[in-house]
Design an enzyme around this catalytic site. Structure first.
Site, mmCIF file in Angstrom:
data_model
loop_
_atom_site.group_PDB
_atom_site.id
_atom_site.type_symbol
_atom_site.label_atom_id
_atom_site.label_comp_id
_atom_site.label_asym_id
_atom_site.label_seq_id
_atom_site.Cartn_x
_atom_site.Cartn_y
_atom_site.Cartn_z
ATOM 1 N N CYS A 22 0.828 -1.206 0.000
ATOM 2 C CA CYS A 22 0.000 0.000 0.000
ATOM 3 C C CYS A 22 0.868 1.264 0.000
ATOM 4 O O CYS A 22 1.519 1.538 -0.996
ATOM 5 C CB CYS A 22 -0.991 -0.061 1.160
ATOM 6 S SG CYS A 22 -2.413 0.987 0.878
ATOM 7 N N HIS A 51 -3.311 -5.051 1.510
ATOM 8 C CA HIS A 51 -2.676 -5.323 2.807
ATOM 9 C C HIS A 51 -2.674 -6.814 3.145
ATOM 10 O O HIS A 51 -3.532 -7.274 3.896
ATOM 11 C CB HIS A 51 -3.448 -4.600 3.920
ATOM 12 C CG HIS A 51 -3.276 -3.120 3.899
ATOM 13 N ND1 HIS A 51 -2.315 -2.474 4.647
ATOM 14 C CD2 HIS A 51 -3.937 -2.165 3.220
ATOM 15 C CE1 HIS A 51 -2.395 -1.173 4.433
ATOM 16 N NE2 HIS A 51 -3.368 -0.959 3.571
ATOM 17 N N GLU A 63 -0.958 -8.274 5.188
ATOM 18 C CA GLU A 63 -0.680 -8.469 6.630
ATOM 19 C C GLU A 63 -1.952 -8.408 7.465
ATOM 20 O O GLU A 63 -1.941 -8.751 8.639
ATOM 21 C CB GLU A 63 0.357 -7.449 7.113
ATOM 22 C CG GLU A 63 -0.156 -6.039 7.377
ATOM 23 C CD GLU A 63 -0.421 -5.217 6.120
ATOM 24 O OE1 GLU A 63 -0.361 -5.758 4.988
ATOM 25 O OE2 GLU A 63 -0.713 -4.018 6.274
HETATM 26 N N1 GLN Z 1 -3.587 6.453 0.955
HETATM 27 C C1 GLN Z 1 -2.296 6.175 1.519
HETATM 28 C C2 GLN Z 1 -1.199 6.947 0.792
HETATM 29 O O1 GLN Z 1 -1.451 7.506 -0.222
HETATM 30 C C3 GLN Z 1 -2.010 4.690 1.473
HETATM 31 C C4 GLN Z 1 -3.045 3.951 2.306
HETATM 32 C C5 GLN Z 1 -2.543 2.734 2.988
HETATM 33 O O2 GLN Z 1 -1.341 2.463 3.080
HETATM 34 N N2 GLN Z 1 -3.473 1.989 3.539
HETATM 35 O O3 GLN Z 1 -0.090 6.976 1.242
#
Ligand code: GLN
Length: 191
Positions: free
Chosen positions: A78, A169, A171
């Site tokens: 992410c 994610h 995890e």
């Molecule tokens: N929206 C976050 C970003 O742009 C990422 C979201 C997340 O890691 N769950 O950094």
């Protein structure tokens, strides 16, 4: 095999648990001096701009950027995937810039702030439970990047050599197959 989880912000404990379940020794990394002892590093989800600022502030940026050329794999989930990308759509500057791809932040819109989908992920699982939270997606990849998964025609997981990125994610599930895939990568690069 010793794997670090960058512990500046975000979902750290969950990654540590998954890595241990998948068979590695896992350590929370709070100081750049700790990087030397690692075989690979996970960059967790959270807020990419915050993680990037803290990486600069505490002297992580240059050291972590060298990882792939030192045969130490990186796994960004992410926000971590955003940190790995060479290009961020709508922003002038990238962060670590170690993967030849363009990411777009918060790419699934407000209605779909967070959701789950079961996806086939090449080399990982035919049915991986993917949890998306304000997730980015990968808009485009260079020739040497292998696409591992798509959701809604959008690329959500990819690998380039020693770098692995996913928009969701792994995890936050009970499924450690994605982490196992990363550990196999680390093994391959250690050999
Ligand atoms: N929206 C976050 C970003 O742009 C990422 C979201 C997340 O890691 N769950 O950094």
């Amino acid at each position: 095999m010793k794997i670090g989880v960058l512990a500046l912000q975000g979902a750290v404990a969950e990654h540590l648990r998954m890595l241990e379940q998948a068979g590695a020794e896992a350590v929370a990394i709070k100081k750049p001096e700790q990087l030397k002892e690692l075989d690979g590093l996970v960059i967790p989800g959270g807020e990419s701009t915050t993680i990037s600022k803290l990486m600069h502030k505490y002297g992580f940026m240059e050291e972590v950027r060298k990882f792939p050329s030192e045969r130490k794999p990186l796994f960004g989930t992410c926000a971590g995937a955003i940190l790995l990308a060479n290009r961020i759509h709508g922003q002038d500057e990238a962060h670590l810039a170690v993967m030849d791809m363009t990411v777009e932040r918060n790419a699934f819109g407000r209605q779909k702030d967070s959701f789950e989908a079961v996806l086939p992920v090449a080399g990982v699982a035919p049915d991986f439970p993917a949890v998306f939270i304000r997730a980015p997606y990968i808009r485009e990849v260079g020739e040497s990047v292998e696409v591992l998964a798509k959701y809604d025609e959008k690329i959500v997981a990819a690998r380039q050599g020693a770098c692995l990125a996913c928009a969701f994610h792994p995890e936050l599930t009970e499924d450690h197959r994605f982490h196992k895939y990363f550990l196999d990568m680390v093994q391959e690069y250690r050999a």
